[in-house]
Motif scaffolding. Structure first.
Motif, mmCIF file in Angstrom:
data_model
loop_
_atom_site.group_PDB
_atom_site.id
_atom_site.type_symbol
_atom_site.label_atom_id
_atom_site.label_comp_id
_atom_site.label_asym_id
_atom_site.label_seq_id
_atom_site.Cartn_x
_atom_site.Cartn_y
_atom_site.Cartn_z
ATOM 1 N N MET A 1 -12.483 -8.553 7.038
ATOM 2 C CA MET A 1 -11.948 -7.453 7.812
ATOM 3 C C MET A 1 -13.106 -6.489 8.094
ATOM 4 O O MET A 1 -13.851 -6.149 7.182
ATOM 5 N N ASP A 2 -13.240 -6.055 9.337
ATOM 6 C CA ASP A 2 -14.354 -5.165 9.674
ATOM 7 C C ASP A 2 -13.995 -3.709 9.362
ATOM 8 O O ASP A 2 -12.837 -3.352 9.175
ATOM 9 N N ILE A 3 -15.016 -2.873 9.305
ATOM 10 C CA ILE A 3 -14.847 -1.478 8.886
ATOM 11 C C ILE A 3 -13.952 -0.696 9.843
ATOM 12 O O ILE A 3 -13.169 0.160 9.416
ATOM 13 N N LYS A 4 -13.992 -0.994 11.132
ATOM 14 C CA LYS A 4 -13.132 -0.289 12.092
ATOM 15 C C LYS A 4 -11.661 -0.564 11.797
ATOM 16 O O LYS A 4 -10.845 0.351 11.758
ATOM 17 N N LEU A 5 -11.323 -1.841 11.565
ATOM 18 C CA LEU A 5 -9.937 -2.184 11.264
ATOM 19 C C LEU A 5 -9.511 -1.576 9.930
ATOM 20 O O LEU A 5 -8.398 -1.044 9.814
ATOM 21 N N ILE A 6 -10.376 -1.634 8.925
ATOM 22 C CA ILE A 6 -10.060 -1.016 7.627
ATOM 23 C C ILE A 6 -9.735 0.462 7.824
ATOM 24 O O ILE A 6 -8.704 0.953 7.368
ATOM 25 N N ASN A 7 -10.605 1.176 8.535
ATOM 26 C CA ASN A 7 -10.384 2.610 8.762
ATOM 27 C C ASN A 7 -9.141 2.868 9.597
ATOM 28 O O ASN A 7 -8.392 3.815 9.327
ATOM 29 N N ASP A 8 -8.911 2.042 10.627
ATOM 30 C CA ASP A 8 -7.706 2.205 11.448
ATOM 31 C C ASP A 8 -6.444 2.035 10.603
ATOM 32 O O ASP A 8 -5.485 2.801 10.740
ATOM 33 N N LEU A 9 -6.435 1.031 9.739
ATOM 34 C CA LEU A 9 -5.268 0.773 8.892
ATOM 35 C C LEU A 9 -5.037 1.907 7.894
ATOM 36 O O LEU A 9 -3.911 2.350 7.688
ATOM 37 N N ILE A 10 -6.104 2.389 7.290
ATOM 38 C CA ILE A 10 -5.964 3.471 6.313
ATOM 39 C C ILE A 10 -5.548 4.773 7.004
ATOM 40 O O ILE A 10 -4.678 5.496 6.520
ATOM 41 N N ASN A 11 -6.149 5.067 8.150
ATOM 42 C CA ASN A 11 -5.972 6.384 8.779
ATOM 43 C C ASN A 11 -4.794 6.510 9.734
ATOM 44 O O ASN A 11 -4.437 7.631 10.105
ATOM 45 N N CYS A 12 -4.182 5.405 10.149
ATOM 46 C CA CYS A 12 -3.065 5.532 11.088
ATOM 47 C C CYS A 12 -1.894 6.260 10.413
ATOM 48 O O CYS A 12 -1.694 6.159 9.206
ATOM 49 N N LEU A 13 -1.150 7.010 11.207
ATOM 50 C CA LEU A 13 -0.005 7.746 10.689
ATOM 51 C C LEU A 13 1.096 6.762 10.312
ATOM 52 O O LEU A 13 1.464 5.886 11.102
ATOM 53 N N LYS A 14 1.597 6.901 9.095
ATOM 54 C CA LYS A 14 2.620 6.002 8.573
ATOM 55 C C LYS A 14 3.840 6.801 8.157
ATOM 56 O O LYS A 14 3.759 8.002 7.944
ATOM 57 N N ARG A 15 4.942 6.082 7.985
ATOM 58 C CA ARG A 15 6.136 6.710 7.435
ATOM 59 C C ARG A 15 6.781 5.747 6.444
ATOM 60 O O ARG A 15 6.655 4.525 6.586
ATOM 61 N N ILE A 16 7.434 6.316 5.448
ATOM 62 C CA ILE A 16 8.148 5.515 4.460
ATOM 63 C C ILE A 16 9.413 4.994 5.116
ATOM 64 O O ILE A 16 10.140 5.747 5.775
ATOM 65 N N ILE A 17 9.678 3.717 4.970
ATOM 66 C CA ILE A 17 10.921 3.130 5.475
ATOM 67 C C ILE A 17 11.659 2.519 4.283
ATOM 68 O O ILE A 17 11.203 1.559 3.684
ATOM 69 N N PHE B 1 -1.419 10.277 -3.351
ATOM 70 C CA PHE B 1 -1.884 8.982 -2.838
ATOM 71 C C PHE B 1 -1.288 8.724 -1.447
ATOM 72 O O PHE B 1 -1.981 8.261 -0.542
ATOM 73 N N LEU B 2 -0.011 9.028 -1.273
ATOM 74 C CA LEU B 2 0.622 8.839 0.035
ATOM 75 C C LEU B 2 -0.024 9.738 1.093
ATOM 76 O O LEU B 2 -0.183 9.325 2.240
ATOM 77 N N LYS B 3 -0.416 10.948 0.708
ATOM 78 C CA LYS B 3 -1.145 11.818 1.643
ATOM 79 C C LYS B 3 -2.466 11.178 2.038
ATOM 80 O O LYS B 3 -2.845 11.192 3.208
ATOM 81 N N LEU B 4 -3.175 10.619 1.056
ATOM 82 C CA LEU B 4 -4.433 9.933 1.329
ATOM 83 C C LEU B 4 -4.218 8.761 2.291
ATOM 84 O O LEU B 4 -5.060 8.473 3.131
ATOM 85 N N CYS B 5 -3.067 8.113 2.186
ATOM 86 C CA CYS B 5 -2.715 6.980 3.056
ATOM 87 C C CYS B 5 -2.199 7.441 4.419
ATOM 88 O O CYS B 5 -1.839 6.609 5.254
ATOM 89 N N ASN B 6 -2.124 8.762 4.635
ATOM 90 C CA ASN B 6 -1.664 9.360 5.889
ATOM 91 C C ASN B 6 -0.188 9.060 6.175
ATOM 92 O O ASN B 6 0.184 8.650 7.271
ATOM 93 N N VAL B 7 0.639 9.293 5.167
ATOM 94 C CA VAL B 7 2.088 9.131 5.304
ATOM 95 C C VAL B 7 2.670 10.484 5.680
ATOM 96 O O VAL B 7 2.410 11.491 5.013
ATOM 97 N N GLY B 8 3.454 10.511 6.745
ATOM 98 C CA GLY B 8 3.951 11.770 7.279
ATOM 99 C C GLY B 8 5.266 12.258 6.715
ATOM 100 O O GLY B 8 5.552 13.438 6.765
ATOM 101 N N ASN B 9 6.090 11.380 6.172
ATOM 102 C CA ASN B 9 7.430 11.799 5.748
ATOM 103 C C ASN B 9 7.603 11.758 4.222
ATOM 104 O O ASN B 9 8.666 11.430 3.713
ATOM 105 N N ILE B 10 6.594 12.127 3.512
ATOM 106 C CA ILE B 10 6.603 12.075 2.046
ATOM 107 C C ILE B 10 7.766 12.874 1.467
ATOM 108 O O ILE B 10 8.430 12.434 0.528
#
Length: 160
Positions: free
Chosen positions: A1-17, A139-148
């Motif tokens: 996995m390249d660094i751009k994809l790693i960063n995109d996956l970590i930094n994209c806005l997520k929500r708990i489902i 940790f969820l904040k670090l993962c960029n989760v918006g609805n903690i």
């Protein structure tokens, strides 16, 4: 996995489902997971309290598309981590627990960083380290989760 994809996956806005409004942190010796979703990707946050010889507490972020590839792992209880030799901060050093592993294109999740510094970007005091719910939320904040705060978290009696 390249660094751009790693960063995109970590930094994209997520929500708990999850259907339940409450997440039950596992008791010592058990494991639970939280499911996350972004506009493009799905993720798993493992909440691991299993330990072979002594208590353990780890949180890790994985993409559902690459379940075997850990993006972030926060080890709160566990052994110190010897970093491999290489061209990165803390190369060849032994990093005490607690520490954070961040995915790297060449080294996977084998590089650990001490907490409370510019590489880890997660700041936990000794008082924080005694509260599993607070650790999970950070940790969820670090993962960029918006609805903690949309989820209730069931507290545990103690870390160890």
């Amino acid at each position: 996995m390249d660094i751009k994809l790693i960063n995109d996956l970590i930094n994209c806005l997520k929500r708990i489902i999850q259907e339940s409004p409450t997440f039950h942190l596992p008791e010592r010796g058990l494991y639970e997971k939280l499911e996350l979703k972004s506009t493009e990707f799905q993720f798993i946050v493992d909440v691991n309290r299993k330990g072979r010889k002594k208590p353990k507490f780890s949180l890790q972020l994985r993409s559902k598309g690459n379940k075997d590839y850990t993006l972030l792992r926060l080890d709160i209880l566990g052994p110190d981590h010897p970093n491999p030799e290489g061209d990165f901060p803390y190369s060849g050093e032994i990093i005490p627990c607690p520490h954070l592993h961040i995915a790297h294109p060449e080294y996977g999740d084998s590089i650990a960083y001490p907490l409370n510094n510019e590489y880890a970007k997660i700041y936990l005091t000794d008082e924080h380290l005694e509260d599993l719910v607070l650790i999970l939320k950070e940790f969820l904040k670090l993962c960029n989760v918006g609805n903690i705060e949309d989820i209730n978290y069931e507290y545990q009696a103690e870390l160890i």
